[in-house]
Each structure stands twice: as structure tokens, then as C-alpha cells.
Design a protein around this motif. Structure first.
Motif, short mmCIF file in Angstrom:
data_model
loop_
_atom_site.label_atom_id
_atom_site.label_comp_id
_atom_site.label_asym_id
_atom_site.label_seq_id
_atom_site.Cartn_x
_atom_site.Cartn_y
_atom_site.Cartn_z
N LEU A 2 -9.78 18.91 3.86
CA LEU A 2 -9.53 18.36 2.54
C LEU A 2 -8.25 17.56 2.58
N GLN A 3 -8.34 16.31 2.12
CA GLN A 3 -7.17 15.45 2.16
C GLN A 3 -7.09 14.57 0.93
N LEU A 4 -5.86 14.30 0.54
CA LEU A 4 -5.58 13.29 -0.48
C LEU A 4 -4.70 12.23 0.17
N VAL A 5 -5.03 10.98 -0.05
CA VAL A 5 -4.25 9.90 0.54
C VAL A 5 -3.87 8.91 -0.56
N GLU A 6 -2.57 8.76 -0.74
CA GLU A 6 -2.07 7.80 -1.72
C GLU A 6 -1.88 6.44 -1.05
N SER A 7 -2.02 5.40 -1.82
CA SER A 7 -1.75 4.04 -1.36
C SER A 7 -1.38 3.19 -2.56
N GLY A 8 -0.87 2.00 -2.27
CA GLY A 8 -0.55 1.05 -3.33
C GLY A 8 0.92 0.92 -3.66
N GLY A 9 1.75 1.73 -3.03
CA GLY A 9 3.17 1.61 -3.27
C GLY A 9 3.74 0.35 -2.64
N GLY A 10 5.01 0.11 -2.94
CA GLY A 10 5.66 -1.07 -2.38
C GLY A 10 6.91 -1.43 -3.14
N GLN A 13 9.62 -6.19 -8.36
CA GLN A 13 10.75 -6.52 -9.23
C GLN A 13 10.62 -5.81 -10.56
N PRO A 14 11.75 -5.59 -11.22
CA PRO A 14 11.68 -5.01 -12.57
C PRO A 14 10.76 -5.82 -13.47
N GLY A 15 9.95 -5.10 -14.23
CA GLY A 15 8.97 -5.76 -15.08
C GLY A 15 7.63 -5.96 -14.42
N GLY A 16 7.56 -5.73 -13.13
CA GLY A 16 6.32 -5.91 -12.39
C GLY A 16 5.37 -4.73 -12.52
N SER A 17 4.26 -4.84 -11.80
CA SER A 17 3.21 -3.83 -11.86
C SER A 17 2.77 -3.42 -10.47
N LEU A 18 2.30 -2.20 -10.38
CA LEU A 18 1.66 -1.68 -9.19
C LEU A 18 0.54 -0.75 -9.63
N ARG A 19 -0.48 -0.66 -8.79
CA ARG A 19 -1.52 0.34 -9.03
C ARG A 19 -1.59 1.26 -7.82
N LEU A 20 -1.32 2.52 -8.06
CA LEU A 20 -1.42 3.52 -7.01
C LEU A 20 -2.82 4.11 -7.00
N SER A 21 -3.30 4.40 -5.81
CA SER A 21 -4.59 5.04 -5.64
C SER A 21 -4.41 6.37 -4.95
N CYS A 22 -5.25 7.30 -5.30
CA CYS A 22 -5.27 8.63 -4.68
C CYS A 22 -6.72 8.89 -4.29
N ALA A 23 -7.00 8.76 -3.02
CA ALA A 23 -8.38 8.92 -2.54
C ALA A 23 -8.54 10.27 -1.87
N THR A 78 -11.73 8.63 -6.41
CA THR A 78 -10.37 8.12 -6.42
C THR A 78 -9.78 8.21 -7.82
N VAL A 79 -8.51 8.51 -7.87
CA VAL A 79 -7.76 8.50 -9.11
C VAL A 79 -6.69 7.43 -8.99
N TYR A 80 -6.41 6.76 -10.09
CA TYR A 80 -5.47 5.65 -10.09
C TYR A 80 -4.30 5.92 -11.03
N LEU A 81 -3.20 5.29 -10.73
CA LEU A 81 -2.07 5.26 -11.65
C LEU A 81 -1.63 3.81 -11.76
N GLN A 118 0.45 12.68 0.94
CA GLN A 118 1.67 12.52 1.73
C GLN A 118 2.73 11.70 0.99
N GLY A 119 2.33 11.06 -0.08
CA GLY A 119 3.28 10.28 -0.87
C GLY A 119 3.27 8.80 -0.52
N THR A 120 3.61 8.00 -1.51
CA THR A 120 3.75 6.56 -1.30
C THR A 120 5.02 6.09 -2.00
N GLN A 121 5.79 5.27 -1.32
CA GLN A 121 7.08 4.84 -1.83
C GLN A 121 6.90 3.71 -2.82
N VAL A 122 7.54 3.85 -3.97
CA VAL A 122 7.62 2.78 -4.95
C VAL A 122 9.09 2.44 -5.15
#
Length: 126
Positions: A2-10, A13-23, A78-81, A118-122
Motif C-alpha cells: 500500500l502506497q501513497l505518492v504525492e506529486s505536483g509540488g514546486g 511565485q506569490p499569488g500563483g497556483s499549484l495542484r497537488l496529487s495524491c495517488a 487520486t485525491v487532489y489539493l 513521502q511528501g512534496t515540497q511547495v
């Protein structure tokens, strides 16, 4: 396994957007409550957003309310943020967590969750 893998970090700039995924792999997320947590350097881990199993109630910390949206696509396992209007104080490692749960309630305490990614850096910086 059983595993969860996050992605989408990075870096954004302030005011910007990101979408994180948890698969998820090795299990299906349909009957799992999911939580997104984050931990900034020198700070304790904090809950950001939670969603109950299936498509149920959601919760947002006051610090992200109105800017972040949690969602789940059970067909994609998958779950998203979605994170909009990002601020420097959103900088952290973001983790997703899962707990098998057949109720319609989300879970707010980190100790309630059994599986962690395992985490993803934002990083929000100009």
C-alpha cells in the motif's frame, strides 16, 4: 504494498497556483478518508484539509479557507489539493494521508491516519 505518492509540488511565485496529487497504489481510495498535512521548517505538522470517504464532507484550516480546494477522483484513485493565491507562508512539505473509514466524517488528527505519502515540497517565493 500500500502506497501513497504525492506529486505536483514546486516553486511558485506569490499569488500563483499549484495542484497537488495524491495517488494510491495497492488499494482503492473509495472508502478511505484523506487528509492533507504540511510541515514547514522548524514548525509542527499541521492539518490543511480533509475529505471523508466516497464524496463527502470537507474541511479546511482557516489559513487556507477560500484558497485551497480538496477533491477526489475515485475512478483515478487520486485525491487532489488545488492551491490558489499562494502565499510565502504556505511554503512547506505537503503530505497526504489515508485511513479506511466507512463513515461520512473526515478525520482531523494525524494519528488517526494509517498511510502516509513521502511528501512534496511547495515553495512560494518571488
Amino acid at each position: 504494498q500500500l502506497q501513497l505518492v504525492e506529486s505536483g509540488g514546486g516553486l511558485v511565485q506569490p499569488g500563483g497556483s499549484l495542484r497537488l496529487s495524491c495517488a494510491a497504489s495497492g488499494f482503492t481510495l473509495d472508502y478511505y478518508a484523506i487528509g492533507w498535512f504540511r510541515q514547514a521548517p522548524g514548525k509542527e505538522r499541521e492539518g490543511v484539509s480533509y475529505i471523508s470517504s466516497l464524496v463527502g464532507p470537507t474541511y479546511y484550516a482557516d489559513s487556507v479557507k477560500g484558497r485551497f480546494t480538496i477533491s477526489r477522483d475515485n475512478a483515478k484513485n487520486t485525491v487532489y489539493l488545488q492551491m490558489n493565491s499562494l502565499k510565502p507562508e504556505d511554503t512547506a512539505v505537503y503530505y497526504c494521508a489515508a485511513k479506511e473509514n466507512y463513515s461520512s466524517s473526515y478525520l482531523i488528527y494525524s494519528y488517526e491516519y494509517d498511510y502516509w505519502g513521502q511528501g512534496t515540497q511547495v515553495t512560494v517565493s518571488s
